[in-house]
Motif scaffolding. Structure first.
Motif, PDB file in Angstrom:
ATOM      1  N   VAL A 138       0.865  -1.176   0.000  1.00  0.00           N
ATOM      2  CA  VAL A 138       0.000   0.000   0.000  1.00  0.00           C
ATOM      3  C   VAL A 138       0.901   1.224   0.000  1.00  0.00           C
ATOM      4  CG1 VAL A 138      -1.815   1.273   1.183  1.00  0.00           C
ATOM      5  CG2 VAL A 138      -1.810  -1.241   1.227  1.00  0.00           C
ATOM      6  N   ASN A 139       0.751   2.062  -1.035  1.00  0.00           N
ATOM      7  CA  ASN A 139       1.600   3.249  -1.148  1.00  0.00           C
ATOM      8  C   ASN A 139       3.087   2.894  -1.055  1.00  0.00           C
ATOM      9  OD1 ASN A 139      -0.709   4.893  -1.368  1.00  0.00           O
ATOM     10  ND2 ASN A 139      -0.803   5.148   0.887  1.00  0.00           N
ATOM     11  N   GLU A 140       3.456   1.813  -1.770  1.00  0.00           N
ATOM     12  CA  GLU A 140       4.840   1.346  -1.843  1.00  0.00           C
ATOM     13  C   GLU A 140       5.390   0.927  -0.478  1.00  0.00           C
ATOM     14  OE1 GLU A 140       7.166   4.322  -3.727  1.00  0.00           O
ATOM     15  OE2 GLU A 140       6.140   4.152  -5.668  1.00  0.00           O
ATOM     16  N   GLN A 141       4.500   0.611   0.453  1.00  0.00           N
ATOM     17  CA  GLN A 141       4.922   0.147   1.770  1.00  0.00           C
ATOM     18  C   GLN A 141       4.272  -1.216   2.037  1.00  0.00           C
ATOM     19  OE1 GLN A 141       7.031   1.658   3.758  1.00  0.00           O
ATOM     20  NE2 GLN A 141       7.185   3.672   2.786  1.00  0.00           N
ATOM     21  N   PRO A 142       5.070  -2.258   2.404  1.00  0.00           N
ATOM     22  CA  PRO A 142       4.459  -3.549   2.745  1.00  0.00           C
ATOM     23  C   PRO A 142       3.606  -3.427   4.011  1.00  0.00           C
ATOM     24  CG  PRO A 142       6.833  -3.768   2.338  1.00  0.00           C
ATOM     25  CD  PRO A 142       6.535  -2.301   2.451  1.00  0.00           C
ATOM     26  N   VAL A 143       2.359  -3.906   3.917  1.00  0.00           N
ATOM     27  CA  VAL A 143       1.441  -3.873   5.055  1.00  0.00           C
ATOM     28  C   VAL A 143       1.061  -5.306   5.393  1.00  0.00           C
ATOM     29  CG1 VAL A 143      -0.746  -3.032   5.955  1.00  0.00           C
ATOM     30  CG2 VAL A 143       0.565  -1.618   4.350  1.00  0.00           C
ATOM     31  N   THR A 161       8.196   0.023   7.469  1.00  0.00           N
ATOM     32  CA  THR A 161       8.627   1.338   6.992  1.00  0.00           C
ATOM     33  C   THR A 161      10.067   1.297   6.514  1.00  0.00           C
ATOM     34  OG1 THR A 161       9.383   2.018   9.188  1.00  0.00           O
ATOM     35  CG2 THR A 161       7.060   2.416   8.647  1.00  0.00           C
ATOM     36  N   ASP A 162      10.484   2.399   5.898  1.00  0.00           N
ATOM     37  CA  ASP A 162      11.878   2.529   5.465  1.00  0.00           C
ATOM     38  C   ASP A 162      12.822   2.490   6.668  1.00  0.00           C
ATOM     39  OD1 ASP A 162      11.053   2.730   2.852  1.00  0.00           O
ATOM     40  OD2 ASP A 162      10.893   4.931   2.927  1.00  0.00           O
ATOM     41  N   ALA A 163      12.381   3.075   7.794  1.00  0.00           N
ATOM     42  CA  ALA A 163      13.224   3.058   8.992  1.00  0.00           C
ATOM     43  C   ALA A 163      13.428   1.633   9.499  1.00  0.00           C
ATOM     44  CB  ALA A 163      12.595   3.924  10.085  1.00  0.00           C
ATOM     45  N   ASP A 164      12.395   0.802   9.409  1.00  0.00           N
ATOM     46  CA  ASP A 164      12.536  -0.598   9.821  1.00  0.00           C
ATOM     47  C   ASP A 164      13.569  -1.318   8.965  1.00  0.00           C
ATOM     48  OD1 ASP A 164      10.551  -0.326  11.776  1.00  0.00           O
ATOM     49  OD2 ASP A 164       8.956  -0.764  10.331  1.00  0.00           O
ATOM     50  N   VAL A 170      18.090  -4.716   5.700  1.00  0.00           N
ATOM     51  CA  VAL A 170      17.543  -5.582   4.654  1.00  0.00           C
ATOM     52  C   VAL A 170      16.477  -4.789   3.904  1.00  0.00           C
ATOM     53  CG1 VAL A 170      18.013  -7.732   5.881  1.00  0.00           C
ATOM     54  CG2 VAL A 170      15.827  -6.551   6.238  1.00  0.00           C
ATOM     55  N   SER A 171      15.993  -5.362   2.838  1.00  0.00           N
ATOM     56  CA  SER A 171      14.920  -4.706   2.086  1.00  0.00           C
ATOM     57  C   SER A 171      13.595  -4.815   2.833  1.00  0.00           C
ATOM     58  CB  SER A 171      14.775  -5.332   0.698  1.00  0.00           C
ATOM     59  OG  SER A 171      14.370  -6.689   0.818  1.00  0.00           O
ATOM     60  N   LYS A 172      12.665  -3.931   2.475  1.00  0.00           N
ATOM     61  CA  LYS A 172      11.371  -3.946   3.151  1.00  0.00           C
ATOM     62  C   LYS A 172      10.608  -5.237   2.870  1.00  0.00           C
ATOM     63  CE  LYS A 172      10.194  -0.008   1.315  1.00  0.00           C
ATOM     64  NZ  LYS A 172       9.408   1.188   0.939  1.00  0.00           N
TER      65      LYS A 172
END
Length: 592
Positions: A138-143, A161-164, A170-172
């Protein structure tokens, strides 16, 4: 030779109330901080005692690494994974960024809703076997969503998130798959543990744990009572042996002869064997007591941990008490073992020394002081170790340090004087436990001596405690030997030579009797007429005696002289009255 004081070990078993109160106070302080521990107990941290309104330090439980802050996400008290957010330097100012700890609580609330819907009632009952965790972008963020056949629609759990991804390096997408596996496993397990069959099994497990705890407590309690009776028997045998040796002690300045020394040494060996057995029994009872305490702590923790609803509560309630209990146990264990070591060293030292009361009393006094100093050091180091293990933050250390420094500033001066003077008393051997001393207006027998205080038992039976800094001049009336300064007054008209002969004969006869021969050392230092006055003639004699025997010898001598004076018609001194007439005394005008 005064051997009895070495067996009077009461001073060696003292309990310093002040040190115990300090230790109890610190323990209570840690336990009373449990509301703050609620936020950080999982990390083994305690919050600061003071919370400044403007601080750039992260909250307790939050770790800052560069421009990121991270914290754990929990479910049923278990750590799942760490999430991250951009660092917020000042949380007191409003910001669009959500602090990482707030985000973690939101995720935990979502997980709690999913787990709660799997309970025994409700419209949506989740099935652990069909529950799935899905990933959607969702909005280029894994949910991450949770889905089940009994759910009308999928429920959102969290967003990666990108911070995670930056924090995990590692990649999201890869991080989302990792968290997906963890959440599926933990959510299914949480739901299974809340099923009716699992609840019945949990209740059965708790009952078994409590029954086992009760049975172990009963067995250990029986053993504790058995060793308690054994301890009383050894105490009685020790007291009887000490009384026997006390009756056999010799009041002489020289070491014992060979035959008497061997016999007394055998008695000493037997007595110290009893003492060692007594210490072992006491140590075993101490271990049994702590075993019972640990069993109940572990049993309660196991019972609370059996239910997923109370697992987090079990950690909060049990972790800090267990840490304090274990630390207290090891401090007591080290203290007990060091007591064994000191006693073994003292026993060997006593074997190498001459068997005189002087040596034995000195050894007992020094051991008494070193045991007290050792106990203070052990518990002080143990308390600071507990605070360090619990990771008390620097502000708390500063607050406690400031309070400690303020207290020390008032008491350090007199305390330092006490310690220095106590050390000099031991070093110079001014007096020991068992000596009879006078300090100012206070006199009595020394019952306890350490680096800080001296305790004296007065003739009236009162226990008087003196700080060592107040002891400037000491009169020791029992060191090596003592003296009975005996005076008796006879009537003025008494034949003085006859009175002197009666006193000398009585003293010599008493000194030659077996009962008094070992305690009367010399009767010829001083003897004669000391004073002539209107009340009569004072006869004075010095009797050199064994330590602490001067009063008993003087009492017995008074009794014997009363009998001797009655037998020889010698009257004691009485005041005289002279009647004058015209400035001259009349014949026969002297009246008694």
């Amino acid at each position: 030779m005064a051997i009895a004081p070495i067996f009077k070990r009461q001073g060696w078993k003292r309990s310093d109330l002040l040190r115990q109160l300090v230790i109890y106070s610190i323990t209570i302080l840690i336990v009373m901080m449990s509301p703050a521990i609620d936020q950080s107990l999982v990390l083994g941290q305690l919050p600061s005692l003071t919370t400044p309104s403007n601080t750039h330090s992260p909250p307790v439980g939050v770790e800052r690494r560069g421009t990121l802050e991270s914290t754990w996400v929990h479910l049923d008290g278990q750590e799942l994974f760490r999430i991250a957010s951009p660092a917020i330097l000042n949380r007191s100012e409003p910001s669009e960024q959500i602090p990482v700890e707030i985000r973690a609580k939101q995720i935990e609330a979502n997980l709690a809703l999913v787990v709660a819907s799997g309970g025994l009632s409700g419209e949506e009952v989740l099935d652990p076997k069909t529950l799935q965790v899905l990933i959607e972008t969702v909005n280029e963020q894994p949910v991450l969503f949770v889905k089940d056949k009994n759910l009308a629609e999928a429920k959102v759990l969290l967003t990666v998130t990108d911070a995670d991804a930056q924090y995990a390096s590692v990649s999201k997408e890869r991080l989302a798959n990792k968290w997906k596996k963890i959440l599926e496993q933990e959510l299914r397990q949480a739901l299974e543990l809340r099923q009716p069959e699992a609840l019945r099994q949990q209740i059965s497990t708790v009952i078994k744990a409590l029954v086992t705890t009760a049975l172990l407590t009963l067995m250990l309690g029986i053993a504790w009572a058995f060793f308690g009776r054994r301890k009383q028997q050894l105490e009685q045998r020790q007291a009887a042996e000490s009384a026997f040796i006390h009756t056999q002690e010799l009041a002489t300045l020289e070491p014992l002869d060979a035959e008497s020394g061997v016999q007394l040494f055998q008695r000493l060996q037997y007595h110290f064997g009893l003492q060692e057995r007594f210490q072992i029994v006491r140590f075993v009872r101490w271990l049994l007591f702590w075993a019972i305490a640990f069993i109940w702590v572990i049993g309660n923790a196991y019972s609370l941990n059996a239910f997923p609803q109370t697992r987090h509560f079990a950690q909060k309630v049990v972790i800090v008490p267990i840490v304090v209990l274990i630390a207290w146990f090891f401090m007591g264990l080290i203290n007990q073992l060091s007591d064994f070591g000191i006693d073994r060293f003292i026993w060997r030292w006593e074997q190498e020394q001459l068997l005189t009361g002087v040596n034995l009393q000195r050894i007992a006094t020094i051991a008494n002081a070193f045991k007290g100093l050792k106990k203070v050091l052990i518990y002080t180091v143990g308390i600071f170790w507990v605070l360090q293990w619990l990771d008390v933050v620097p502000v708390s250390i500063l607050a406690l340090g400031a309070l400690f420094a303020l207290t020390v500033s008032f008491v350090a001066q007199s305390l330092l004087k006490d310690l220095v003077n106590g050390f000099l008393i031991l070093l110079e051997d001014q007096f020991r436990i068992g000596d009879y001393i006078r300090v100012g207006d206070v006199s009595g027998k020394v019952e306890n001596l350490n680096l800080r205080i001296t305790q004296i038992r007065s003739d009236a039976g009162n226990l008087i405690t003196l700080p060592n800094s107040l002891i400037a001049q000491v009169e020791n009336m029992s060191r090596i030997w003592a003296r009975a300064d005996f005076r008796i007054e006879v009537a003025y008209h008494t034949n003085v030579d006859r009175a002197l002969a009666v006193v000398r004969e009585t003293v010599d006869q008493m000194a030659q009797e077996p009962e008094w021969q070992s305690t009367i050392l010399d009767t010829h230092e001083l003897f004669g007429v000391d004073q002539i006055s209107y009340t009569g003639i004072t006869i004075r004699i010095w009797i050199k005696t064994a330590p602490l025997k001067q009063w008993r010898i003087a009492q017995e001598l008074r009794r014997r002289l009363k009998i001797a004076f009655d037998r020889h018609n010698i009257q004691i001194g009485i005041p005289l009255q002279v009647i004058l007439e015209n400035g001259y005394s009349k014949p026969n005008s002297i009246e008694n």
